[in-house]
Design a protein around this motif. Structure first.
Motif, PDB file in Angstrom:
ATOM      1  N   UNK A 165     -12.825  -4.701  24.164  1.00 52.81           N
ATOM      2  CA  UNK A 165     -11.892  -3.661  23.712  1.00 52.81           C
ATOM      3  C   UNK A 165     -11.198  -3.047  24.921  1.00 52.81           C
ATOM      4  N   UNK A 166      -9.864  -3.015  24.898  1.00 50.74           N
ATOM      5  CA  UNK A 166      -9.076  -2.517  26.022  1.00 50.74           C
ATOM      6  C   UNK A 166      -8.066  -1.499  25.505  1.00 50.74           C
ATOM      7  N   UNK A 167      -7.905  -0.406  26.250  1.00 47.39           N
ATOM      8  CA  UNK A 167      -6.906   0.611  25.926  1.00 47.39           C
ATOM      9  C   UNK A 167      -5.811   0.674  26.979  1.00 47.39           C
ATOM     10  N   UNK A 168      -6.176   0.469  28.249  1.00 39.45           N
ATOM     11  CA  UNK A 168      -5.244   0.610  29.369  1.00 39.45           C
ATOM     12  C   UNK A 168      -4.015  -0.281  29.185  1.00 39.45           C
ATOM     13  N   UNK A 169      -2.837   0.327  29.296  1.00 39.87           N
ATOM     14  CA  UNK A 169      -1.600  -0.434  29.276  1.00 39.87           C
ATOM     15  C   UNK A 169      -1.008  -0.668  27.911  1.00 39.87           C
ATOM     16  N   UNK A 170      -1.776  -0.400  26.845  1.00 37.65           N
ATOM     17  CA  UNK A 170      -1.244  -0.627  25.513  1.00 37.65           C
ATOM     18  C   UNK A 170      -0.214   0.448  25.167  1.00 37.65           C
ATOM     19  N   UNK A 171       0.929   0.056  24.616  1.00 33.14           N
ATOM     20  CA  UNK A 171       1.952   1.052  24.278  1.00 33.14           C
ATOM     21  C   UNK A 171       1.552   1.855  23.054  1.00 33.14           C
ATOM     22  N   UNK A 172       2.145   3.033  22.906  1.00 37.30           N
ATOM     23  CA  UNK A 172       1.943   3.817  21.696  1.00 37.30           C
ATOM     24  C   UNK A 172       2.747   3.201  20.561  1.00 37.30           C
ATOM     25  N   UNK A 173       2.394   3.541  19.331  1.00 37.86           N
ATOM     26  CA  UNK A 173       3.181   3.052  18.207  1.00 37.86           C
ATOM     27  C   UNK A 173       3.217   4.121  17.128  1.00 37.86           C
ATOM     28  N   UNK A 174       4.154   3.987  16.214  1.00 34.97           N
ATOM     29  CA  UNK A 174       4.373   5.003  15.192  1.00 34.97           C
ATOM     30  C   UNK A 174       3.424   4.795  14.026  1.00 34.97           C
ATOM     31  N   UNK A 175       3.421   5.790  13.131  1.00 37.17           N
ATOM     32  CA  UNK A 175       2.542   5.742  11.966  1.00 37.17           C
ATOM     33  C   UNK A 175       2.866   4.565  11.049  1.00 37.17           C
ATOM     34  N   UNK A 176       4.108   4.081  11.087  1.00 35.18           N
ATOM     35  CA  UNK A 176       4.507   2.976  10.221  1.00 35.18           C
ATOM     36  C   UNK A 176       4.113   1.617  10.798  1.00 35.18           C
ATOM     37  N   UNK A 177       3.509   1.632  11.990  1.00 32.44           N
ATOM     38  CA  UNK A 177       3.116   0.371  12.629  1.00 32.44           C
ATOM     39  C   UNK A 177       1.604   0.199  12.634  1.00 32.44           C
ATOM     40  N   UNK A 178       0.920   0.772  11.654  1.00 29.30           N
ATOM     41  CA  UNK A 178      -0.532   0.694  11.605  1.00 29.30           C
ATOM     42  C   UNK A 178      -0.990  -0.720  11.256  1.00 29.30           C
ATOM     43  N   UNK A 179      -2.140  -1.111  11.814  1.00 28.56           N
ATOM     44  CA  UNK A 179      -2.712  -2.434  11.546  1.00 28.56           C
ATOM     45  C   UNK A 179      -3.277  -2.477  10.125  1.00 28.56           C
ATOM     46  N   UNK A 180      -3.095  -3.610   9.473  1.00 24.17           N
ATOM     47  CA  UNK A 180      -3.609  -3.799   8.115  1.00 24.17           C
ATOM     48  C   UNK A 180      -4.288  -5.160   8.023  1.00 24.17           C
ATOM     49  N   UNK A 181      -5.039  -5.347   6.953  1.00 24.89           N
ATOM     50  CA  UNK A 181      -5.638  -6.657   6.698  1.00 24.89           C
ATOM     51  C   UNK A 181      -5.880  -6.807   5.201  1.00 24.89           C
ATOM     52  N   UNK A 182      -5.680  -8.014   4.729  1.00 28.92           N
ATOM     53  CA  UNK A 182      -6.074  -8.382   3.375  1.00 28.92           C
ATOM     54  C   UNK A 182      -7.167  -9.434   3.504  1.00 28.92           C
ATOM     55  N   UNK A 183      -8.384  -9.073   3.118  1.00 31.87           N
ATOM     56  CA  UNK A 183      -9.510  -9.999   3.216  1.00 31.87           C
ATOM     57  C   UNK A 183      -9.599 -10.844   1.956  1.00 31.87           C
TER      58      UNK A 183
END
Length: 904
Positions: free
Chosen positions: A415-433
């Motif tokens: 898991x890495x946080x450094x360097x990752x850009x910010x994103x808006x609420x409409x760009x949330x990660x999703x998944x359909x299992x």
């Protein structure tokens, strides 16, 4: 006076005071006794205290000095209105044990005139202790509150059930059960607490509740509070906040839960009530260490309809009275899907006590499949936003999970946080299992599509054994797990055999079945551990890639996993375009270097690709033009490697191996680490990562010199444990300090619009945008701080009225009052600009002393190397001229000697 006699408070005109020597202190204009603006009397004049860094330790001294109990809040920026008169004390720094505020470290009496909108205030508890007495247990009885050294009684009419709930919670006695009328006082002479409490019910302390004074001396009955006695539950000794040994708080004491009926449904209730998602498993005994304290006997099974554990009866047990295997443990998911269905939706993970969404740009199908498996929801079918998903709220974490797909849960992935850009609420990660929990899986393999075959029966993963395992059986396994076709059916060597229960034996498939359970099988045959033949499969699946022999996952020799074998890549035509595809595919940013000639050491075995020729736009390396798989004319001394921009490294400079200035290597450059909010725990984590022991200190006095280049990290907050535990056998994954929750921050201060980087309009980064500073009271002291912070020497001039043009966006500060010695502009007293006192025609600016010299108009600026070349060229010409002159003289001399001989 009837009943209780009143306590005598020292209260005059809203002031609380306490004499110490010749100075006095008081709280003014408060919302209740023991709250207000802090004022001190010095040289017979009252004045205020100014401090931009007023802390609870400082407030604690004031409350103790005024005999007002303990500090509830330390407030700044005139919370109780602006005072008048001099600023007597500035920048007070207390340890918390001083007898008076002026005994703390401070700059001196009246040395700095501070604007009164920086006056500080405190809210004290007004009492020093609280207890329940005379009850059957420590969690019931008459309510007593201690003022100074005297215990007072609370009148029954002065509290309600919500107040009782706060009291029970603060005393760690569970929930409030009842409040009762207590003793009839008659002609007693007990002291009565003269405040009435008005609690909301969710306050952490009784002192946080609103109160109002009652000056009546009448009170017929005191208050009795009855608490449930059970104070809560927690998970102890786990590797995350959502895993560990289950412990109860009962009667003020934490103890292990002994539950004869502990099972997965009960564990699921606990995980949900702890806001930790769902229960993944109940680990075996001893997974979280041995309990050496109290043991409490209780059972979730008394109510399995979602009730809390506190609703079950509790009785104390001795240390040896909980049978083996009955101590409760659980591993919760710590991840969840929201705003969709049970097995589809927006991805949320938990940081500390806060749930937040993940950013879609950092999310991929491999990580999604791990999460689906973790939530018992099968495999990931899609990571696209569906119409049914509703946008959530709350924070969006910048964590990127780099999974192979074989991990048991997300916390086992890098898991890495450094360097990752910010994103808006409409760009949330999703998944359909897929929605169906996989009853089959691979374990211990190199990818999601190979390894030892395991089957889940009744919620328990078990071994598959067979003496006649063949390719037809393997085809069914690959088909069921959507891993293509079977390439190999094999038995595991003894060292890789499974342990524990056997789920299937003697599997006989035709090869056309859709699930292994549809083949002819024999079930539930227990065999001695490690004796029979565990079966394995290699499916065609998808190719995998990794970097080997680098110091972390984003640098190393490039290796590909194909047909169940890891192999290397030949360096023929290997360049940055090829390396860029590798870095992008691995989620490691972009390529810094494309290495050849086995820079990271020679590999072994197969060389899979040669003459790779990527454009750089490909999503996978095997989509680039190249020779066919396995065709090459290379040796392993030609193995290709890469260094990616997200490669992280840590070092100490200007000291020794275990002391020095901390630097981070990121994006191909060494940069500094800012010490804001860095704790000793974070320092200890860094020291451990560097092989320098388990402890460390923090030096902020530039003992090891100032850094240069970018500042890569700020506000690093490392938790006490950075490891994960999931699936059957607890597996500890060490995470280096640079993977702690941290933020990549831009430069927070800049000057723009000037001739160079050391002159211009002052702009400050705050709340995600650049803004300017109003020129009200802007002077040389303020400008000096800006120039020093930017590394531009001292200030030449402090300019106003938008001398370098008007800025745009917000105006963050006005009335900045620096002394000139502060390290950072935001350390200076200033007023946030919420109104419209300024506009951009009043933007402040600076000219600093260390400005680089500019060439005159029309001239060419020459670099040092060019100047050296000119000088050396001139010198060489001079030497050659001298040599030419000497040669001509020598030839003339020879000619004269020749003529002198008379030869014609």
């Amino acid at each position: 006076m009837h009943g209780l006699r009143a306590a005598s408070w020292r209260r005059t005109w809203g002031y609380w005071w306490g004499p110490i020597g010749h100075e006095l202190a008081m709280l003014s204009n408060g919302i209740r006794p023991c709250s207000g603006r802090v004022e001190v009397k010095h040289e017979d004049q009252w004045g205020t205290v100014c401090d931009g860094d007023w802390t609870i330790k400082d407030a604690e001294v004031v409350c103790k000095q005024l005999q007002c109990g303990f500090a509830v809040n330390a407030l700044n920026r005139a919370p109780f209105g602006e005072g008048t008169g001099p600023t007597w004390l500035y920048r007070v720094d207390c340890h918390g044990n001083e007898s008076a505020l002026w005994n703390c470290s401070h700059k001196g009496w009246g040395v700095f005139t501070c604007p009164h909108y920086f006056d500080i205030g405190v809210i004290c508890s007004g009492f020093s202790d609280m207890r329940l007495t005379g009850g059957d247990t420590a969690c019931s009885g008459h309510l007593k509150i201690k003022k100074e050294e005297t215990w007072t009684t609370v009148c029954f009419s002065h509290i309600d059930f919500k107040t009782a709930s706060v009291i029970c919670n603060e005393l760690k006695c569970g929930q409030a059960v009842d409040i009762l009328r207590g003793t009839y006082f008659g002609d007693g002479h007990e002291l009565i607490w003269q405040e009435e409490f008005h609690c909301v019910g969710n306050e952490a302390h009784l002192a946080d509740c609103l109160r109002n004074m009652h000056y009546t001396n009448m009170c017929s009955h005191d208050a009795i509070v009855v608490c449930s006695g059970y104070g809560g539950y927690r998970l102890a000794n786990g590797n995350t906040m959502c895993s560990g040994r289950v412990e109860l708080l009962h009667g003020g004491t934490w103890g292990a839960l002994c539950d004869y009926l502990w099972d997965l449904p009960a564990a699921n209730i606990l995980c949900q009530q702890l806001d930790c998602g769902v229960a993944l498993q109940i680990p075996r005994e001893g997974s979280f260490g041995e309990e050496n304290g109290s043991v409490w006997n209780a059972s979730f099974s008394c109510q399995k309809n979602g009730s809390l554990l506190r609703d079950c009866p509790v009785r104390a047990l001795g240390l040896d009275e909980c049978p083996a295997g009955k101590e409760a443990h659980v591993v919760c998911s710590g991840g969840r899907l929201v705003n969709g269905t049970t097995c589809s939706g927006i991805v949320e993970i938990r940081h500390g006590d806060t749930w937040g969404r993940l950013c879609h740009s950092h999310w991929n199908l491999q990580a999604a499949s791990v999460l689906c498996h973790q939530l018992n929801c099968g495999y990931a079918k899609s990571i696209q936003m569906e119409d049914g998903f509703v946008d959530g709220n709350g924070p969006i974490w910048r964590d990127a999970f780099h999974c192979k797909g074989t991990e048991s849960c997300l916390w086992d992935c890098v898991r890495v946080t450094l360097g990752n850009p910010t994103c808006s609420a409409k760009e949330a990660a999703t998944v359909t299992c897929s929605g169906l929990a996989e009853s089959l899986r691979f374990s211990g393999g190199e990818s999601r599509c190979d390894g030892r075959v395991e089957i889940s029966l009744h919620g328990v993963w078990s071994r598959v054994l067979d003496d006649n395992w063949d390719i037809r059986d393997a085809h069914v396994v690959c088909r069921q797990l959507q891993c293509g076709t079977a390439e190999k059916a094999h038995y595991l060597p003894k060292s890789e055999r499974g342990m524990g229960l056997v789920g299937l034996r003697s599997v006989q498939c035709t090869g056309n079945e859709t699930q292994l359970m549809l083949c002819n099988t024999s079930h539930y045959q227990t065999v001695p551990t490690g004796v029979s033949e565990d079966v394995g499969v290699i499916c065609s699946g998808e190719s995998q890639m990794r970097l080997v022999n680098g110091t972390n996952r984003c640098a190393g020799r490039v290796e590909l996993y194909h047909h169940g074998i890891w192999g290397t890549i030949c360096d023929d035509n290997w360049d940055l375009s090829d390396a860029n595809v590798v870095c992008k595919q691995l989620g490691c940013g972009h390529a810094i270097e494309a290495f050849v000639s086995a820079h990271y050491g020679e590999g072994s075995g197969q060389i899979w690709l040669d003459d790779v020729n990527c454009t750089g736009a490909e999503s996978d390396l095997w989509a680039c033009p190249s020779r066919a798989w396995g065709q090459h004319n290379c040796q392993h001394k030609e193995d290709a490697g890469v260094l990616c921009s997200d490669f992280l490294a840590l070092r100490l400079v200007n000291g020794n191996d275990c002391a020095g200035r901390v630097e981070v290597f990121y994006n191909g450059t060494w940069g500094s680490v800012c010490s804001n909010r860095m704790s000793l725990l974070t320092a200890a984590t860094m020291c451990k990562h560097l092989g320098c022991g388990d402890g460390g200190g923090i030096d902020t006095d530039f003992k090891y010199g100032r850094g240069s280049g970018p500042t890569w990290l700020d506000h690093i907050e490392c938790a006490e444990q950075h490891s994960s535990l999931c699936a059957q056998t607890p597996q500890v994954v060490q995470v280096p300090p640079l993977l702690c929750f941290s933020l990549l921050v831009p430069e927070k201060l800049r000057v723009v619009g000037g001739e160079d980087e050391c002159s211009g309009r002052v702009e400050m980064w705050h709340q995600g945008s650049w803004g300017t500073i109003c020129d009200d009271t802007w002077d040389m002291a303020d400008a000096n701080v800006v120039c020093r912070q930017l590394g531009c020497g001292s200030a030449v001039s402090a300019l106003s009225e938008a001398a370098f043009g008007e800025g745009t966006g917000p105006i963050w500060l006005e009335k900045v009052h620096c002394k000139g010695t502060e390290l950072f502009l935001w350390d200076c007293p200033a007023k946030p600009l919420f109104g419209k006192n300024c506009d951009h025609k009043e933007d402040a600016a600076v000219n600093c002393s260390d400005r680089p010299r500019r060439p005159a108009t029309g001239s060419t600026r020459l670099s040092v190397p060019v100047i050296l070349c000119i000088l050396l060229g001139t010198l060489l010409c001079l030497v050659l001229a001298i040599l030419a002159g000497q040669i001509r003289r020598a030839r003339a001399q020879q000619r004269g000697e020749f003529l002198g001989t008379g030869v014609k």
